[in-house]
Design a protein around this motif. Structure first.
Motif, PDB file in Angstrom:
ATOM      1  N   PRO A 416       0.604  -1.053   0.193  1.00  0.00           N
ATOM      2  CA  PRO A 416      -0.140  -0.076  -0.034  1.00  0.00           C
ATOM      3  C   PRO A 416       0.835   1.218  -0.044  1.00  0.00           C
ATOM      4  CG  PRO A 416      -0.220  -1.088   2.150  1.00  0.00           C
ATOM      5  CD  PRO A 416       0.673  -2.139   1.046  1.00  0.00           C
ATOM      6  N   ALA A 417       0.347   2.216  -0.543  1.00  0.00           N
ATOM      7  CA  ALA A 417       1.086   3.486  -0.667  1.00  0.00           C
ATOM      8  C   ALA A 417       1.610   4.326   0.634  1.00  0.00           C
ATOM      9  CB  ALA A 417       0.307   4.593  -1.487  1.00  0.00           C
ATOM     10  N   ARG A 418       0.816   3.944   1.611  1.00  0.00           N
ATOM     11  CA  ARG A 418       1.211   4.471   3.149  1.00  0.00           C
ATOM     12  C   ARG A 418       2.210   4.046   3.696  1.00  0.00           C
ATOM     13  NH1 ARG A 418      -3.388   5.414   5.437  1.00  0.00           N
ATOM     14  NH2 ARG A 418      -2.524   5.276   7.628  1.00  0.00           N
ATOM     15  N   LYS A 419       2.867   2.927   2.715  1.00  0.00           N
ATOM     16  CA  LYS A 419       3.866   2.103   3.418  1.00  0.00           C
ATOM     17  C   LYS A 419       5.102   2.564   2.973  1.00  0.00           C
ATOM     18  CE  LYS A 419       4.362  -2.255   5.158  1.00  0.00           C
ATOM     19  NZ  LYS A 419       4.139  -3.542   5.131  1.00  0.00           N
ATOM     20  N   ARG A 420       4.973   3.392   1.843  1.00  0.00           N
ATOM     21  CA  ARG A 420       6.165   3.748   0.922  1.00  0.00           C
ATOM     22  C   ARG A 420       7.331   4.480   1.942  1.00  0.00           C
ATOM     23  NH1 ARG A 420       6.282   3.535  -4.498  1.00  0.00           N
ATOM     24  NH2 ARG A 420       8.317   4.288  -5.001  1.00  0.00           N
ATOM     25  N   ALA A 421       7.030   5.044   2.729  1.00  0.00           N
ATOM     26  CA  ALA A 421       8.130   5.566   3.415  1.00  0.00           C
ATOM     27  C   ALA A 421       8.384   5.100   4.714  1.00  0.00           C
ATOM     28  CB  ALA A 421       7.795   6.980   3.732  1.00  0.00           C
ATOM     29  N   ALA A 422       8.018   3.736   4.916  1.00  0.00           N
ATOM     30  CA  ALA A 422       8.066   2.995   6.016  1.00  0.00           C
ATOM     31  C   ALA A 422       9.620   2.871   6.485  1.00  0.00           C
ATOM     32  CB  ALA A 422       7.241   1.588   6.161  1.00  0.00           C
ATOM     33  N   TRP A 423      10.379   2.784   5.449  1.00  0.00           N
ATOM     34  CA  TRP A 423      11.725   2.611   6.028  1.00  0.00           C
ATOM     35  C   TRP A 423      12.444   3.723   6.700  1.00  0.00           C
ATOM     36  CZ3 TRP A 423      15.349   6.130   4.120  1.00  0.00           C
ATOM     37  CH2 TRP A 423      14.769   7.196   2.947  1.00  0.00           C
ATOM     38  N   THR A 424      11.812   4.918   6.554  1.00  0.00           N
ATOM     39  CA  THR A 424      12.395   6.112   7.357  1.00  0.00           C
ATOM     40  C   THR A 424      12.025   5.924   8.875  1.00  0.00           C
ATOM     41  OG1 THR A 424      10.275   7.241   7.060  1.00  0.00           O
ATOM     42  CG2 THR A 424      11.936   7.682   5.282  1.00  0.00           C
ATOM     43  N   ARG A 425      11.180   4.748   9.353  1.00  0.00           N
ATOM     44  CA  ARG A 425      10.728   4.933  10.835  1.00  0.00           C
ATOM     45  C   ARG A 425      12.109   4.604  11.612  1.00  0.00           C
ATOM     46  NH1 ARG A 425       5.305   1.708   9.891  1.00  0.00           N
ATOM     47  NH2 ARG A 425       4.446   3.166   8.231  1.00  0.00           N
ATOM     48  N   GLU A 426      12.687   3.712  10.915  1.00  0.00           N
ATOM     49  CA  GLU A 426      14.012   3.513  11.868  1.00  0.00           C
ATOM     50  C   GLU A 426      15.085   4.449  12.234  1.00  0.00           C
ATOM     51  OE1 GLU A 426      15.608  -0.691  11.392  1.00  0.00           O
ATOM     52  OE2 GLU A 426      13.724  -1.051  10.837  1.00  0.00           O
ATOM     53  N   LEU A 427      14.832   5.636  11.252  1.00  0.00           N
ATOM     54  CA  LEU A 427      15.890   6.661  11.256  1.00  0.00           C
ATOM     55  C   LEU A 427      15.866   7.473  12.853  1.00  0.00           C
ATOM     56  CD1 LEU A 427      15.895   7.881   7.597  1.00  0.00           C
ATOM     57  CD2 LEU A 427      17.588   6.825   8.747  1.00  0.00           C
ATOM     58  N   GLU A 428      17.029   8.044  13.162  1.00  0.00           N
ATOM     59  CA  GLU A 428      16.795   8.698  14.286  1.00  0.00           C
ATOM     60  C   GLU A 428      16.356  10.213  14.279  1.00  0.00           C
ATOM     61  OE1 GLU A 428      19.955   8.163  12.523  1.00  0.00           O
ATOM     62  OE2 GLU A 428      19.537   6.116  13.041  1.00  0.00           O
ATOM     63  N   PHE A 429      16.020  10.596  12.948  1.00  0.00           N
ATOM     64  CA  PHE A 429      15.543  11.810  12.764  1.00  0.00           C
ATOM     65  C   PHE A 429      14.264  11.560  11.649  1.00  0.00           C
ATOM     66  CE2 PHE A 429      19.033  10.735   9.982  1.00  0.00           C
ATOM     67  CZ  PHE A 429      18.561  11.147   8.739  1.00  0.00           C
ATOM     68  N   LYS A 430      13.653  12.759  11.570  1.00  0.00           N
ATOM     69  CA  LYS A 430      12.515  12.760  10.753  1.00  0.00           C
ATOM     70  C   LYS A 430      12.868  13.503   9.318  1.00  0.00           C
ATOM     71  CE  LYS A 430       7.471  13.560   9.895  1.00  0.00           C
ATOM     72  NZ  LYS A 430       8.013  13.943   8.675  1.00  0.00           N
ATOM     73  N   ILE A 431      12.535  12.973   8.291  1.00  0.00           N
ATOM     74  CA  ILE A 431      12.886  13.266   6.998  1.00  0.00           C
ATOM     75  C   ILE A 431      11.787  14.443   6.588  1.00  0.00           C
ATOM     76  CG2 ILE A 431      13.478  13.076   4.701  1.00  0.00           C
ATOM     77  CD1 ILE A 431      14.429  10.394   5.341  1.00  0.00           C
ATOM     78  N   LYS A 432      12.169  15.512   6.004  1.00  0.00           N
ATOM     79  CA  LYS A 432      10.867  16.299   5.556  1.00  0.00           C
ATOM     80  C   LYS A 432       9.990  15.942   4.639  1.00  0.00           C
ATOM     81  CE  LYS A 432      13.219  21.067   6.244  1.00  0.00           C
ATOM     82  NZ  LYS A 432      13.971  21.835   5.513  1.00  0.00           N
ATOM     83  N   ASP A 433       8.884  16.455   4.695  1.00  0.00           N
ATOM     84  CA  ASP A 433       7.901  16.044   3.616  1.00  0.00           C
ATOM     85  C   ASP A 433       7.703  17.284   2.697  1.00  0.00           C
ATOM     86  OD1 ASP A 433       5.661  15.535   2.205  1.00  0.00           O
ATOM     87  OD2 ASP A 433       4.572  14.625   3.807  1.00  0.00           O
ATOM     88  N   VAL A 434       8.341  17.138   1.598  1.00  0.00           N
ATOM     89  CA  VAL A 434       8.194  18.300   0.608  1.00  0.00           C
ATOM     90  C   VAL A 434       6.708  18.710   0.375  1.00  0.00           C
ATOM     91  CG1 VAL A 434      10.470  18.297  -0.418  1.00  0.00           C
ATOM     92  CG2 VAL A 434       8.638  16.874  -1.337  1.00  0.00           C
ATOM     93  N   ARG A 435       5.735  17.831   0.376  1.00  0.00           N
ATOM     94  CA  ARG A 435       4.448  18.307   0.396  1.00  0.00           C
ATOM     95  C   ARG A 435       4.192  19.621   1.171  1.00  0.00           C
ATOM     96  NH1 ARG A 435       1.552  12.872   0.387  1.00  0.00           N
ATOM     97  NH2 ARG A 435       2.684  12.796   2.066  1.00  0.00           N
ATOM     98  N   HIS A 436       4.670  19.417   2.538  1.00  0.00           N
ATOM     99  CA  HIS A 436       4.250  20.700   3.393  1.00  0.00           C
ATOM    100  C   HIS A 436       5.303  21.572   3.818  1.00  0.00           C
ATOM    101  CE1 HIS A 436       0.930  17.889   3.397  1.00  0.00           C
ATOM    102  NE2 HIS A 436       1.484  16.908   3.858  1.00  0.00           N
ATOM    103  N   GLU A 437       6.831  20.934   3.913  1.00  0.00           N
ATOM    104  CA  GLU A 437       7.933  21.599   4.369  1.00  0.00           C
ATOM    105  C   GLU A 437       8.895  21.980   3.192  1.00  0.00           C
ATOM    106  OE1 GLU A 437       9.205  19.331   7.987  1.00  0.00           O
ATOM    107  OE2 GLU A 437       8.002  18.084   6.911  1.00  0.00           O
ATOM    108  N   GLU A 438       9.382  23.050   3.145  1.00  0.00           N
ATOM    109  CA  GLU A 438      10.264  23.503   2.116  1.00  0.00           C
ATOM    110  C   GLU A 438      11.702  22.630   2.317  1.00  0.00           C
ATOM    111  OE1 GLU A 438      11.014  27.860  -0.066  1.00  0.00           O
ATOM    112  OE2 GLU A 438       9.111  27.047   0.508  1.00  0.00           O
ATOM    113  N   ALA A 439      12.112  22.235   1.285  1.00  0.00           N
ATOM    114  CA  ALA A 439      13.360  21.795   1.408  1.00  0.00           C
ATOM    115  C   ALA A 439      14.035  22.087  -0.024  1.00  0.00           C
ATOM    116  CB  ALA A 439      13.424  20.104   1.292  1.00  0.00           C
TER     117      ALA A 439
END
Lengths: 784, 253
Positions: A416-439
Motif C-alpha cells: 500500500p502507498a502509505r507504507k512507502r516511507a516505512a523505511w524512514t521509521r527506523e531513522l533517528e530523525f524525521k525526513i522532511k515532507d516536501v509536500r508541506h515543508e520547504e526543502a
C-alpha cells in the motif's frame, strides 16, 4: 608530359559498348537505390524529431575517425579503415578521370590529368589499392582462420546446433563481398602491370605496384604479343567486374556503404534513454506489422553489417535467452526485403518472424545500441514491438499481475502507498515532507529503495549521509509512485503516462525545491530524460554526485579510510545510458578504496538482468543460466574482490540481482584473488603486480575480444596455468581472507608457492588451503 | 454480468471509532478476482459466438465506476451502476434483489457471475440472484460450452479434484471459479478509451437497504494463537504430545 592513355587499344565500337554498359550499370544502381527508398517511404514517419545537420556532422566525424568501428575490435577497425579510405580514394580518382575525360576536356578542351598532378595521383591511387588489398586480406584471414564467435551465424543461444539457410546465405554473401573487392583491385593492379610491361614509362616508380608487376612479367620473359592480348582481355574483366559491383551494391552486404551513412546520420542521441511516444494517429499501438516500422527503422535494418558486436555484448544472449540483437535485426531485414514495407504475405511479424519470447528476453540495457558501429537502435524496436504485445495481451501472467499491481498500488511490490516511507521509521530523525515543508532537494526514492528490505538499509544509510552532510532534503512520502522507467520499457505506455502525470502532479503541488536526487538509476533515467517531455522538472542528480560534492567540499569528512579493494559494477541506466561513470568511482577513491575494474566496465558493463521486462526479478523467459552467474563467471576475479570488500555503491534492482555469492566460491576465490588485474581489455598484457614480472601464464581466450589472440586475458601467475617448461616458483602474495578482513589492504609478505604442472597451488601458511585457479573456459559466446 | 469492486486491506489499518468498519483510506480498491474471471469468460463466449453484448452491472458507490471502466476497457460493451446510500453495508440478498431488477429489464441469455468476492467471501449473490429470477444455476464453473442456443454445457469444480459436467437450459446463471481462464490485461490506453462507453446509473429505492439478513456488530482482530515447536527424537516428541493432550483434556485422555 606524363600521363597515360585511356581506353588503350579499344576500337570506337568497343568504347561505345563500354559506355553503354557503364550507363546501364549506373542506371541499375540508382534503380536499386530508388527501390529501397520507395520501401522506406512505405514506413511510418520517424517517431522522434531528427536533427539532420547535427546528425550528418556526427556521421562524417564517425566515418573520418572510424571511432565506432575501432571500439573493442581494433583489428577489424583498422582493416575497415584501410578498405574504406582506400576505396574512397579510388572512387575519387575514378571520378577525377571521368571529370577530365568526359566533361571538362570535351566541353572546354582543358586537360589537367598530367604532369606532376598525374604522378602524385598515380602514387596515391596505387597506395590506396594496396590499402584495400591489405584490409581485405586481413578481413579474410580473420574470418577464415580466427573465426570470431561473433561472426558465427549459428544460433547456439537459442539451442540450435546447425546453421539456418539464411545463415548459410549470409556467410556466402560475406565472402562474395570480400572476394569481389579483392578481385577488382587485383585485376586493376594486373592491368597496370601489363601496361608497365608493354610501355615501361620513365615515371614508372610513381606506380610502384604496377611497376613491380610489370618488371616481374618482363623478368619472366613474357612476349609483347601475349601481354597485349592479356591486357585487352583483362581490361574488360576489370571493367565489367567494377560495374557489376556497382550494380549489385544495393542488393547485398555492400548496401551498408550507403545505408550506414543514413543510419548514422539519423541516429537519435537519446535513443533508449528517452523512448518515442505513441503515435496517436497510428492504427496500431507500437509495431505489430512490418509497415508499422518507421522509415528510419527500415533504414537501420538495411544498414546492419552483421559485424556481431551487439551479439557479443548482449547479456541476454550470453545467458542463453533466445535473443541476439544481430539476428533480430537480420530477421527483420529478411522479412522486410520480402514484404518491401507492405503487409502482404502470410507471415505475421510477431510470432512467425520474431518470437514474443525473443522480445521479452531483452533487458533494455543498451549494450547493443552502445556498440553498434552503424548506429542501429535495436532496443527501441524491441520496445515498440512489446507495446503491441501488451496491447494484444500476449504477455506472461507474472508480468500481467505486476502491471496490474503497479496500476492499483503504484509500486511493483504491491505494497500500500502509505507504507512507502516505512523505511524512514527506523531513522533517528524525521525526513522532511516536501509536500508541506520547504526543502532544497527532493529525494525521489523509487520502488526498490523504498520496499526491498536489503535496499531499505542502504536508503537509511544514504539518508544519514545526506543529513550528516547538511543537505536540506525531503521526500514525497506516499505521494510518490514508481517512476515508471521499466513500465515504459515493458511497453505499457499508458500506465507510464499515468504514473508520470501522478508524479509530476505531486511534485508541482509540493513546496518548491531546487533539485531532485535519486539513488535508483532507473528512476534517474526516466526522470532526467523522459519526464521533461511531459512537464517542467528540476535537474536530476544521482546521489553519488551529491556525495562527491559533500566529500570534496569537506561537508562530509572521512574519519577512517576504508583501505579495501573493491570493484564497481556500473548500472546500465546510470553508466552506459546516462554516462555517469566517474562520480561513484570518485566516491570510492575518496573513502580510501582501491578500485579494481572488472573486465567489462563502463560502457561495456554487463547487465545484471533486472531491467526491461523483469522489474520484479521474476524470470519471464526461462534462460539456460542466470545472468547473475554470467556476470561473475566471466569475471571471477573481480567478482571475488567485490565480495571480499562489501562495498556496493548502488541501490537499484541490480543490487537485488546480485544477492550473496555462494560461500564456497567466496572463500576459494578470494584467497587466490589476483592483485593484478587489467584495467582495460586491450591493455591486458601488463606487468603482474604480484610477481613484478611478465605474466608467465598461458594465454586464455579473452572473454571480450575473442578476436585478438595476442590481447587475450593473461591469467595471473598461478601454477595451474604456468606451462610445464617454466618450472619456477612464483612469488605470490597470498592474503588469507581473515587477515584481509582485519587489516586494510597492504602488501603482504609473499608466500612461496612451489608447483608442478597440474598440481594444486600450495601455500605454506597454515590457514591457506590448496586452491586451484580455474581456467576460464571458452570465449564469451560459449560461456557454460 | 454482475461485478463487484472489492477493498484490499493492507497490513496496517485501524478500525473506525464504532468498531464496526474500517476507514476507506486503508483500502486499495480493485476488481474482484472471481468477477474478473467471469468477465473474461463472458468476453470469450461473445468472441466465440461472433456476436452478442456483454453488460456489466455493479451495485456500488460512485467510486465503483472505476471498476466498471476497467471491465469496459477489457471489452464489455455497456455498464450499469445501481446505488443508494442506504446500501453501504448491504448483504448478498439485498444486492441480488437489485441485480434481479436490472436482469428483468435487460433479459439476458446468460448471466455469468463470480462465485464469491475476495473481501467478504459470502459466495451467495450469484445463487440468490438465480433464485430470485427463477433461473437454472450452476456454481463454481470452470469451463463452458455454448453455441448460443437453448442449452449450455458447463463443467463444475467439486471437492477432491472431481469435476461435474452438466447441461442446463438457458437463460441460466453460472458462477465462475478462478483459474478457469486467464483474465486479459487492459492497458491504461484502453481504460482511457473506455471512458466513451456508456454507463447507465440507476438509483435504488432507499428502502432496499432494509432487505438484509445480517448486520455487523463488531470488528476485531482475533487474539494470536500460539504454536509450539517440539524438538527431539520421535519418542521425546511423542511424550511431549501425550503430556500436552493430558494437560488440555484432563483425565479424559
Amino acid at each position: 608530359m606524363e600521363t597515360r592513355e585511356l581506353f588503350w587499344g579499344l576500337t570506337a565500337f568497343g568504347t561505345i559498348v563500354f559506355y553503354l554498359i557503364g550507363f546501364s550499370a549506373i542506371g541499375a544502381f540508382f534503380w536499386g537505390i530508388a527501390r529501397s527508398i520507395a520501401k522506406y517511404r512505405r514506413g511510418r514517419p520517424s517517431p522522434v524529431a531528427l536533427d539532420w545537420v547535427a546528425g550528418a556532422r556526427r556521421m562524417v566525424a564517425d566515418l573520418l575517425s572510424h571511432r565506432t568501428l575501432r571500439r573493442r575490435d581494433p583489428v577489424a577497425g583498422a582493416a575497415h579503415a584501410a578498405i574504406f579510405f582506400g576505396f574512397v580514394l579510388l572512387f575519387i580518382g575514378t571520378s577525377i578521370i571521368t571529370l577530365e575525360y568526359d566533361i571538362v576536356n570535351p566541353l572546354f578542351g582543358v586537360t589537367f590529368w598530367k604532369g606532376s598532378f598525374f604522378l602524385v595521383f598515380s602514387l596515391v591511387l596505387d597506395l590506396a589499392g594496396l590499402a584495400v588489398v591489405a584490409g581485405v586480406l586481413t578481413m579474410m584471414v580473420r574470418r577464415a582462420s580466427f573465426k570470431p564467435a561473433k561472426l558465427d551465424y549459428r544460433r547456439t543461444y537459442a539451442g540450435e546446433t546447425g546453421l539456418r539457410d539464411s545463415g548459410r546465405r549470409w556467410r556466402i554473401e560475406d565472402w562474395i563481398f570480400l572476394v569481389a573487392l579483392l578481385f577488382i583491385v587485383l585485376t586493376g593492379f594486373v592491368q597496370e602491370g601489363l601496361r608497365h610491361a608493354l610501355e615501361a614509362p620513365v615515371w614508372g616508380a610513381w606506380e610502384p605496384v604496377g611497376n613491380a608487376i610489370g618488371s616481374l612479367l618482363v623478368g619472366l620473359g613474357a612476349g609483347a604479343d601475349g601481354i597485349a592480348s592479356i591486357r585487352a582481355v583483362n581490361w574488360w574483366v576489370h571493367g565489367i567486374a567494377a560495374l557489376a559491383f556497382i550494380v549489385a551494391l544495393p542488393w547485398y552486404k555492400a548496401k551498408h556503404m550507403i545505408a550506414a551513412m543514413g543510419s548514422l546520420s539519423t541516429r537519435d542521441p537519446l535513443a533508449l534513454r528517452r523512448l518515442p511516444r505513441l503515435d496517436p494517429a497510428a492504427a496500431t499501438v507500437g509495431v505489430g506489422k512490418v509497415s508499422d516500422f518507421s522509415w528510419k527503422d527500415m533504414l537501420d535494418f538495411d544498414a546492419c553489417t552483421k559485424c556481431g558486436r551487439c551479439h557479443e555484448a548482449c547479456p541476454a544472449r550470453a545467458a542463453g535467452y533466445p535473443l541476439s540483437p544481430r539476428d533480430l535485426i537480420l530477421d527483420l531485414r529478411l522479412h522486410n526485403d520480402e514484404a518491401q514495407g507492405r503487409d502482404e504475405g502470410p507471415k505475421r511479424l510477431i510470432g512467425d518472424v520474431i518470437d514474443p519470447e525473443t522480445l521479452w528476453s531483452c533487458r533494455s540495457c543498451g549494450a547493443c545500441l552502445e556498440i553498434c558501429p552503424v548506429g542501429i537502435e535495436q532496443p527501441v524496436k524491441i520496445v515498440q514491438m512489446r507495446r503491441q504485445l501488451i496491447e494484444s495481451d500476449q504477455l506472461d501472467p507474472l508480468l500481467r499481475t505486476m502491471l496490474n499491481t503497479i496500476g492499483t498500488s503504484g509500486n511493483s511490490f504491491g505494497e500500500p502507498a502509505r507504507k512507502r516511507a516505512a523505511w524512514t521509521r527506523e531513522l533517528e530523525f524525521k525526513i522532511k515532507d516536501v509536500r508541506h515543508e520547504e526543502a532544497e532537494t527532493l529525494w525521489f526514492v523509487g520502488d526498490q529503495a523504498s520496499f526491498d528490505p536489503r535496499n531499505q538499509k542502504v536508503s537509511r544509510t544514504v539518508a544519514r549521509l545526506l543529513k550528516a552532510g547538511g543537505v536540506d532534503f525531503g521526500l514525497l512520502y506516499e505521494g510518490e509512485k514508481t517512476a515508471g522507467n521499466d513500465v515504459r520499457r515493458i511497453g505499457e505506455e499508458g500506465l507510464f503516462e499515468s504514473l508520470v502525470d501522478h508524479n509530476l502532479g505531486q511534485m508541482k503541488a509540493a513546496r518548491p525545491f531546487r533539485r531532485i536526487v535519486t539513488t535508483d538509476p532507473h528512476s534517474l533515467n526516466t526522470l532526467h530524460n523522459e519526464y521533461p517531455e511531459y512537464g517542467e522538472l528540476a535537474p536530476v542528480f544521482h546521489y553519488t554526485e551529491l556525495l562527491v560534492d559533500l566529500l570534496e567540499s569537506g561537508a562530509l569528512k572521512v574519519t577512517k579510510l576504508l583501505g579495501l579493494r573493491v570493484t564497481y559494477h556500473d548500472p546500465c541506466h546510470l553508466g552506459r545510458l546516462n554516462k555517469r561513470y566517474d562520480a561513484p568511482r570518485r566516491v570510492l577513491e575518496l573513502i580510501g578504496c582501491k578500485l579494481i575494474e572488472m573486465p567489462r566496465n563502463r560502457d561495456n558493463s554487463f547487465c545484471c538482468g533486472a531491467g526491461g521486462g523483469d522489474v520484479s526479478g521474476s524470470r519471464i523467459v526461462p534462460a539456460r543460466r542466470s545472468l547473475r552467474s554470467c556476470v561473475f563467471r566471466k569475471q571471477p576475479d573481480s567478482a571475488a574482490s567485490m565480495y571480499s570488500s562489501p562495498v556496493v555503491l548502488r541501490i537499484s534492482p541490480c543490487l537485488k540481482m546480485h544477492g550473496k555469492p555462494p560461500a564456497s566460491k567466496r572463500t576459494s576465490s578470494s584467497r587466490i584473488l589476483p592483485t593484478w588485474l587489467p584495467r582495460r581489455s586491450s591493455w591486458r598484457r601488463s606487468i603482474c603486480a604480484t610477481c613484478r614480472a611478465w605474466p608467465t601464464g598461458s594465454p586464455q581466450r579473452s572473454p571480450i575480444g575473442s578476436l585478438r589472440p595476442w590481447a587475450t586475458a593473461w591469467m595471473p601467475c598461478s601454477p595451474a596455468v604456468v606451462p610445464w617448461w617454466l618450472p619456477r616458483p612464483c612469488l605470490r602474495r597470498c592474503p588469507s581472507p581473515s587477515l584481509r578482513r582485519q587489516q586494510p589492504w597492504t602488501p603482504r609478505p609473499p608466500c612461496l608457492l612451489l608447483h608442478r604442472r597440474g598440481s594444486l597451488l600450495r601455500c605454506r601458511r597454515p590457514n591457506c588451503r590448496p586452491t586451484r585457479y580455474r581456467r576460464a573456459r571458452g570465449s564469451a559466446s560459449s560461456c557454460r | 454480468m454482475p461485478v463487484k469492486q472489492i477493498g484490499k486491506l493492507g497490513d496496517e489499518f485501524r478500525f473506525a471509532d464504532d468498531q464496526r468498519s474500517i476507514a476507506a483510506e486503508y483500502f486499495e480498491y480493485l476488481l474482484n478476482e472471481w468477477d474478473d474471471t467471469a468477465l473474461e469468460q463472458a468476453l470469450k463466449t461473445v468472441e466465440a459466438l461472433g456476436g452478442g453484448e456483454v453488460v456489466v452491472v455493479t451495485v456500488g458507490p460512485p467510486e465503483a465506476e472505476e471498476t466498471l471502466r476497467k471491465a469496459l476497457a477489457k471489452g464489455a460493451h455497456r455498464g450499469v451502476r445501481v446505488w443508494d446510500a442506504s446500501l453501504a453495508d448491504a448483504d448478498p440478498v439485498a444486492v441480488a434483489r437489485l441485480l434481479a431488477g436490472v436482469a428483468a429489464q435487460e433479459q439476458p441469455d446468460l448471466i455469468i457471475a463470480g462465485a464469491q468476492s475476495g473481501d467478504q467471501s459470502n459466495g451467495a449473490t450469484g445463487t440468490a440472484l438465480a433464485r430470485l429470477l427463477g433461473l437454472p444455476c450452476a456454481a463454481l464453473v470452470v469451463a463452458t460450452d455454448w453455441n448460443g442456443k437453448d442449452a449450455i454445457t458447463v463443467t463444475r469444480e467439486l471437492e477432491g479434484g472431481l469435476q461435474h459436467k452438466v447441461r442446463i437450459d438457458t437463460p441460466a446463471l453460472i458462477t465462475m471459479q478462478t483459474g478457469a481462464n486467464v483474465p486479459r490485461y487492459a492497458t491504461m490506453r484502453m481504460v482511457k478509451l473506455a471512458r466513451s462507453k456508456p454507463i447507465a446509473e440507476l438509483a435504488a429505492d432507499a428502502s432496499e437497504g432494509a432487505y438484509r439478513a445480517a448486520a455487523t456488530h463488531k470488528m476485531f482482530v482475533p487474539p494470536a494463537t500460539r504454536a509450539q515447536m517440539l524438538e527431539g527424537g520421535a519418542s521425546e516428541v511423542a511424550a511431549a504430545v501425550i503430556k500436552i493432550i493430558q494437560e488440555k483434556m484432563g483425565v479424559k485422555a
